[in-house]
Design a protein around this motif. Structure first.
Motif, mmCIF file in Angstrom:
data_model
loop_
_atom_site.group_PDB
_atom_site.id
_atom_site.type_symbol
_atom_site.label_atom_id
_atom_site.label_comp_id
_atom_site.label_asym_id
_atom_site.label_seq_id
_atom_site.Cartn_x
_atom_site.Cartn_y
_atom_site.Cartn_z
ATOM 1 N N ALA A 70 -14.627 -39.864 -34.835
ATOM 2 C CA ALA A 70 -13.639 -40.787 -34.293
ATOM 3 C C ALA A 70 -12.275 -40.107 -34.305
ATOM 4 C CB ALA A 70 -13.615 -42.065 -35.118
ATOM 5 N N PRO A 71 -11.500 -40.281 -33.251
ATOM 6 C CA PRO A 71 -10.180 -39.647 -33.235
ATOM 7 C C PRO A 71 -9.266 -40.279 -34.286
ATOM 8 C CG PRO A 71 -10.431 -41.109 -31.358
ATOM 9 C CD PRO A 71 -11.764 -41.056 -32.062
ATOM 10 N N MET A 72 -8.398 -39.469 -34.852
ATOM 11 C CA MET A 72 -7.420 -39.986 -35.801
ATOM 12 C C MET A 72 -6.259 -40.564 -35.008
ATOM 13 S SD MET A 72 -7.472 -37.229 -38.870
ATOM 14 C CE MET A 72 -6.550 -38.328 -39.914
ATOM 15 N N ILE A 73 -5.816 -41.740 -35.404
ATOM 16 C CA ILE A 73 -4.733 -42.407 -34.696
ATOM 17 C C ILE A 73 -3.503 -42.444 -35.593
ATOM 18 C CG2 ILE A 73 -4.003 -44.580 -33.654
ATOM 19 C CD1 ILE A 73 -6.991 -45.123 -33.091
ATOM 20 N N ALA A 74 -2.406 -41.934 -35.077
ATOM 21 C CA ALA A 74 -1.158 -41.960 -35.833
ATOM 22 C C ALA A 74 -0.585 -43.373 -35.790
ATOM 23 C CB ALA A 74 -0.167 -40.976 -35.245
#
Length: 72
Positions: free
Chosen positions: A61-65
């Motif tokens: 899963a992409p990391m979300i800032a």
């Protein structure tokens, strides 16, 4: 040596790496499976010997800032 078996819908890739491919059905060559994948926006397909394939790991899963700091 026992060869892996895959079913329709399994996501696989070559044991040496490469694109994630979906197993669609048995290939026309006995014992092979037909896989499809996208190369950019172009759908590709071919049949492969299951001995050259492994189940692909789940995508990360992409990391979300969030803009929030975890430090206090």
């Amino acid at each position: 040596m026992a060869y892996p078996t895959f079913k329709k819908g399994d996501v696989v890739q070559f044991a040496s790496g490469g694109p994630r491919m979906t197993v669609c059905y048995d290939g026309t060559t006995p014992g092979y499976v037909w896989c499809e994948w996208f190369d950019g926006s172009v759908k590709q397909g071919d049949e492969f010997d299951p001995a050259t394939l492994v189940k692909a790991p789940a995508p990360q899963a992409p990391m979300i800032a969030t803009g929030k700091s975890h430090r206090q």
